[in-house]
Write a protein that holds these residues in place. Structure first.
Motif, PDB file in Angstrom:
ATOM      1  N   SER A 124     -13.870   7.264  88.048  1.00  0.00           N
ATOM      2  CA  SER A 124     -12.718   6.795  88.808  1.00  0.00           C
ATOM      3  C   SER A 124     -11.783   5.853  88.059  1.00  0.00           C
ATOM      4  O   SER A 124     -10.583   5.911  88.248  1.00  0.00           O
ATOM      5  CB  SER A 124     -13.179   6.132  90.100  1.00  0.00           C
ATOM      6  N   ASN A 125     -12.235   4.995  87.210  1.00  0.00           N
ATOM      7  CA  ASN A 125     -11.319   4.067  86.537  1.00  0.00           C
ATOM      8  C   ASN A 125     -10.941   4.544  85.140  1.00  0.00           C
ATOM      9  O   ASN A 125     -10.396   3.778  84.348  1.00  0.00           O
ATOM     10  CB  ASN A 125     -11.935   2.665  86.469  1.00  0.00           C
ATOM     11  N   HIS A 126     -11.213   5.794  84.844  1.00  0.00           N
ATOM     12  CA  HIS A 126     -10.877   6.339  83.529  1.00  0.00           C
ATOM     13  C   HIS A 126      -9.443   6.845  83.517  1.00  0.00           C
ATOM     14  O   HIS A 126      -8.909   7.302  84.534  1.00  0.00           O
ATOM     15  CB  HIS A 126     -11.843   7.452  83.160  1.00  0.00           C
ATOM     16  N   LEU A 127      -8.832   6.753  82.321  1.00  0.00           N
ATOM     17  CA  LEU A 127      -7.407   7.057  82.206  1.00  0.00           C
ATOM     18  C   LEU A 127      -7.101   8.257  81.303  1.00  0.00           C
ATOM     19  O   LEU A 127      -6.005   8.794  81.355  1.00  0.00           O
ATOM     20  CB  LEU A 127      -6.666   5.833  81.654  1.00  0.00           C
TER      21      LEU A 127
ATOM     22  N   SER B 262      -7.709  12.030  91.956  1.00  0.00           N
ATOM     23  CA  SER B 262      -9.090  12.177  91.527  1.00  0.00           C
ATOM     24  C   SER B 262      -9.356  13.458  90.749  1.00  0.00           C
ATOM     25  O   SER B 262     -10.134  13.458  89.811  1.00  0.00           O
ATOM     26  CB  SER B 262     -10.024  12.109  92.735  1.00  0.00           C
TER      27      SER B 262
ATOM     28  N   ARG C 124     -12.173   5.518  79.574  1.00  0.00           N
ATOM     29  CA  ARG C 124     -11.334   4.489  80.187  1.00  0.00           C
ATOM     30  C   ARG C 124     -10.143   4.148  79.296  1.00  0.00           C
ATOM     31  O   ARG C 124      -9.018   4.014  79.769  1.00  0.00           O
ATOM     32  CB  ARG C 124     -12.192   3.256  80.468  1.00  0.00           C
TER      33      ARG C 124
END
Lengths: 114, 111
Positions: free
Chosen positions: A27-30, A73, A96
């Protein structure tokens, strides 16, 4: 521990059909990636994606391939008109931040084109 | 053409012995190096990452990096039958973080 998920696990399709492979990165990966592995061969980079656009793509990633992140998502790989040689395992990965970051791989989708 | 080279094996190792795996890479500006384990039909699973010259140990695994020689290795101590798998060397070079993989070395640990 968060993990990358992919659906479906297996996909069988007829040559010329379109397929969409789905991935839910951590979820917090870019940064997001697609790789493929033809049976018995090495893992090959297809495409990287950052900030809602392709940042880099390989020679394999031709016009029949596309990627998008339709919502917050999912990250999808579309193959427009499948060929026999597209049969492979397709892995999604995410990180991330790009610098010195381990890529976490999803379980893969096994695509078989008949 | 940037390459990551590994011996394909199979590398046969008696249970309890040390398995030694090697990897060379061609791009001198490579920054980050990773060893993954892959069981047949499964996705790559991270074992070790290494970024600086020298050794890095994690349990039974030791990674060694020599940037001058463009060489990275993995030692598996006290090899177990569950270590039987293909070990992939991965190198990250550019700013977008993509990995370039070697073809992998198959390790077979025999009881």
């Amino acid at each position: 521990e968060p993990e990358v998920t992919q659906t479906p696990s297996h996909q069988v399709t007829q040559m010329g059909q379109e397929v969409i492979l789905r991935c839910v990165p951590i979820s917090n990966h870019l940064y997001f990636y697609w790789y493929r592995q033809i049976l018995g061969q090495k893992v090959e980079f297809l495409v990287s994606f950052y900030n809602n656009e392709i940042s880099e793509k390989s020679e394999i990633f031709d016009d029949q391939f596309s990627v998008e992140r339709p919502d917050g998502s999912n990250f999808t790989l579309k193959i427009r008109s499948t060929k026999l040689e597209d049969s492979a395992m397709y892995f999604c990965a995410s990180i991330r931040a790009y610098n010195q970051e381990t890529q976490y791989f999803g379980p893969g989708t096994r695509l078989l084109v008949l | 053409q940037k390459e990551v080279e590994q011996n394909s094996g199979p590398l046969s190792v008696p249970e309890g012995a040390i398995a030694s795996l090697n990897c060379t890479y061609s791009d001198r500006v490579s920054q980050s190096f990773f060893w993954y384990r892959q069981y047949s039909g499964k996705s790559p699973e991270l074992i070790m990452s290494i970024y600086s010259n020298g050794d890095k140990e994690d349990g039974r695994f030791t990674a060694q990096l020599n940037k001058a020689s463009q060489y990275v290795s993995l030692l598996i101590r006290d090899s177990q039958p569950s270590d039987s798998a293909t070990y992939l060397c991965a190198v990250s070079t550019d700013s977008w973080g993509k990995f370039q993989f070697g073809a992998g070395t198959q390790v077979v640990v025999t009881p």
